[in-house]
Scaffold this active site. Structure first.
Site, PDB file in Angstrom:
ATOM      1  N   GLY A   1       0.820  -1.201   0.000  1.00  0.00           N
ATOM      2  CA  GLY A   1       0.000   0.000   0.000  1.00  0.00           C
ATOM      3  C   GLY A   1       0.857   1.254   0.000  1.00  0.00           C
ATOM      4  O   GLY A   1       1.942   1.302  -0.589  1.00  0.00           O
ATOM      5  N   SER A   2       0.397   2.268   0.715  1.00  0.00           N
ATOM      6  CA  SER A   2       1.034   3.588   0.636  1.00  0.00           C
ATOM      7  C   SER A   2       2.427   3.643   1.245  1.00  0.00           C
ATOM      8  O   SER A   2       3.158   4.615   1.009  1.00  0.00           O
ATOM      9  CB  SER A   2       0.137   4.635   1.292  1.00  0.00           C
ATOM     10  OG  SER A   2      -1.045   4.831   0.536  1.00  0.00           O
ATOM     11  N   THR A   3       2.819   2.648   2.043  1.00  0.00           N
ATOM     12  CA  THR A   3       4.205   2.657   2.525  1.00  0.00           C
ATOM     13  C   THR A   3       5.186   2.568   1.362  1.00  0.00           C
ATOM     14  O   THR A   3       6.323   3.033   1.468  1.00  0.00           O
ATOM     15  CB  THR A   3       4.453   1.492   3.502  1.00  0.00           C
ATOM     16  OG1 THR A   3       4.099   0.256   2.873  1.00  0.00           O
ATOM     17  CG2 THR A   3       3.645   1.658   4.783  1.00  0.00           C
TER      18      THR A   3
END
Length: 689
Positions: free
Chosen positions: A289-291
């Site tokens: 995801g956004s990591t």
């Protein structure tokens, strides 16, 4: 009479011949035994008197980085039956069946076998040993063996692993370092008399035992405890199937903690389901995801395709081919800087940035950061991660990669990659074992820190880190902030395909006096209304970070400046066309612009933004030379609706778009839907009212 005497004589001669023949045979046999084959029979006689015993080696001790023992070997008794010495097999079998972990039929079959000695139950506890001793059962004896013991129980069980009944490693470091830990068993031969008693001056032979080597780990038992405690609390607070936490020293790759839940006690591992044994931080993959936007940010900054001051536009979505990719904010973020794109975790912004890089370039950074291959942490069954084949990656896949979807990574890969941002751009090989202590007679094996490669420059790493600090200070990661400390980090939330299940994560950089720690928190398969990484993983990170900083006695600094401020200075883009590449780049950099050149020619034939556009200082100007194949790049169309014409012209010039308008007042319609990506020579018709 003569015949009778002759008969007697013949018989005597016959018996004499037989006796003589027997004498010759016996003499020959004695000659064979005593002279010709004496050595063999001498060995046989000796072997009848000799009894050989196995002397078990002691398995090496496993220590944490402060010398605390995580795995040791203890003496244990094994129950052995001597069938020839058992008086009443039925009674013995009944008595033992009530005490041992073996049923009556199995015991009876074993104690009535032809074997001289047979194991009944190995490595029993002290209480059972005392009870069997008190009963004094004929034909039942005990021998000493070594039993593996884990004094901290469940702590670090997924790292250490466990051993089987034969003292060989079956999981974790016990398995991967088994050849060092197990040692070599010794043997002793003792000469005994006919009664089985040792002969005082009898022959004794021995092969000395070689105990196993000790391991010194990078794990800190206290930090490991903090990590495991936070995961248990997360299980109580959220509906999850499990979680993982990794704490890594970014400078040398040392893993200070590696925790998973659910967990198990390696002293009694058979009492737990096999899924509890699984080291999800190493063996499993998840969509980051956004990591993963940290990787996109670092790659784009390193390649110079974007600067933190560049203006991007977000109408709430962006189109890649026929696919609409939405922002978490339905209304979008409008025109904002790339620094704000990072802070707000805006998907359309990251898609635009990723598509500015060619597939070869972006994919090379994904590979360079260590994704798609094992980290060589030397734990069993490490996963590679899942990356689509290169030739199957198109524009849509590239776009989704930018915000961590469409690829899967292992937690250890992600922690290692973010550590490269924390330490100035070096990808370190994660390290669990510092040293193998081989005793006084051999030199120790030192596992030195290892730099895999320099992935990005120190300047890019520092700039990426500064942007991530804003995410924690006043962006999507505020729940991870620790007062008095400059925390950098990024949240992540990834939904399982066609399921209401989410993996939530937060990865942060925690500064200490001597180094910077990378801390990754992942919560798997979250259900319910609370599932965002900012709501779940970020608070877990904060609590863990506070405990680690307190334990390491890192004092807070409340005098720090609150954040990283972008310059609000504006610059007008000069006319660069028809200049040489060298002249154009030198002129722009001297004026305070970031420059990205496309092509291998010498003369600049076009530029973006166009001359006269008003941009932030340090914004990126793209230059296209006379040998670039296709410089008519696709630009996402902003949402001009509701804007005054002058503001529209300014934004269009900034983005390198052409517009035409009819009417006056504010824009009420536009010919190209917001979020569509068009070529710079396409005209957008605006209707004003």
């Amino acid at each position: 009479m003569q015949d009778f005497k002759e008969s007697i004589k013949n018989r005597a001669m016959f018996y004499f011949a037989v006796i003589f023949l027997l004498f010759v045979i016996i003499a020959f046999r004695l000659l064979w035994i005593q002279v010709i084959n004496s050595a063999e029979y001498k060995d046989r006689a000796l072997n009848q008197r000799m009894r050989e015993f196995v002397v078990n080696s002691e398995r090496g001790i496993i220590y944490d980085n402060t010398g605390r023992k995580l795995a040791v070997s203890l003496a244990a008794k094994t129950v052995v039956a001597l069938p020839d010495s058992i008086i009443d097999p039925q009674k013995t079998a009944q008595e033992l069946a009530g005490l041992l972990d073996v049923n009556y039929d199995t015991i009876y079959r074993r104690i009535t076998s032809d074997a001289a000695a047979i194991f009944l139950q190995r490595k029993i506890n002290d209480q059972l040993h005392e009870e069997l001793l008190a009963r004094d059962i004929p034909g039942i004896i005990f021998i000493d063996e070594s039993k593996r013991h884990y004094p901290e129980g469940e702590l670090a069980s997924h790292i250490i692993g466990f051993t089987g009944i034969d003292n060989n490693g079956l999981s974790g470091l016990e398995l991967s370092y088994n050849n060092y830990l197990v040692g070599k068993e010794g043997r002793m031969a003792v000469e005994r008399d006919a009664a089985g008693k040792p002969i005082p001056a009898g022959i004794r032979e021995s092969v000395p035992v070689q105990n196993g080597h000790n391991l010194h780990l990078t794990i800190d038992q206290v930090i490991q405890y903090f990590a495991e405690r936070e995961l248990k609390l997360a299980e109580e607070n959220f509906d999850i199937s499990g979680g993982s936490i990794i704490v890594m020293d970014s400078q040398n790759g040392d893993v200070l903690a590696l925790a998973n839940t659910p967990t198990y006690d390696p002293n009694n591992f058979n009492n737990y389901p096999e899924k509890n044994w699984r080291n999800r931080a190493i063996n499993d993959v998840f969509e980051p995801g956004s990591t993963f936007k940290i990787i996109t940010t670092a790659a784009a900054l390193e390649e110079g395709v974007i600067s933190e001051n560049d203006i991007l536009t977000d109408p709430g979505h962006i189109y890649v081919g026929r696919h609409e990719i939405s922002c978490w904010s339905d209304r979008g973020h409008g025109a904002h800087t790339f620094a704000n794109v990072v802070k707000t975790s805006c998907n359309p912004g990251f898609v635009e940035v990723a598509l500015k890089m060619e597939k070869d370039t972006f994919y090379s950074y994904i590979d360079a950061f260590g994704f798609g291959k094992r980290s060589s942490i030397r734990l069993p069954a490490e996963a590679d991660g899942l990356l689509p084949e290169y030739n199957r990656i198109g524009e849509v896949e590239l776009a989704t990669f930018s915000f961590g979807h469409g690829l899967s990574v292992t937690p250890i890969q992600l922690a290692s990659a973010v550590s490269a941002v924390a330490n100035g751009g070096k990808l370190m090989q994660p390290r669990l074992v510092k040293e193998v202590d081989r005793g006084a007679e051999q030199s120790n094996l030192i596992n030195e820190p290892s730099v895999v490669r320099q992935v990005i420059s120190e300047q890019t790493a520092n700039k990426t880190r500064e942007l991530l600090k804003q995410t924690v200070l006043n962006g999507t990661g505020t729940q991870a902030a620790i007062e008095g400390y400059e925390i950098a980090g990024k949240t992540g939330t990834a939904q399982h395909y066609n399921e209401d299940l989410y993996d939530a994560s937060f990865v942060g950089i925690v500064p200490t006096e001597n180094t910077d720690l990378t801390v990754l928190v992942i919560l798997y398969d979250i259900t319910g209304d609370t599932y965002y990484g900012s709501q779940t993983a970020a608070p877990v990170f904060r609590n863990l970070g506070e405990n680690i900083l307190s334990y390491l006695d890192v004092k807070p600094d409340f005098t720090q400046q609150p954040g990283y401020e972008l310059s609000d200075e504006k610059l007008t883009v000069p006319e660069i066309r028809n200049l040489s590449k060298f002249e154009a780049e030198q002129s722009l950099r001297e004026k305070g612009f970031n420059v990205k050149i496309q092509g291998d020619g010498d003369k600049i034939i076009d530029q973006l933004p166009k001359a006269g556009a008003l941009v932030n200082k340090n914004s990126t100007v793209w230059l296209f030379d006379d040998k670039v194949e296709n410089y008519n790049v696709l630009i996402p169309v902003p949402d001009f609706r509701g804007m005054e014409l002058e503001a529209v012209k300014e934004l269009a010039a900034l983005r390198g778009l052409k517009i035409s308008s009819s009417g006056s007042g504010k824009v009420i319609g536009q010919s190209v839907y917001p979020g569509r990506r068009i070529k710079t020579d396409q005209v957008i018709s605006l209707k004003l009212q």
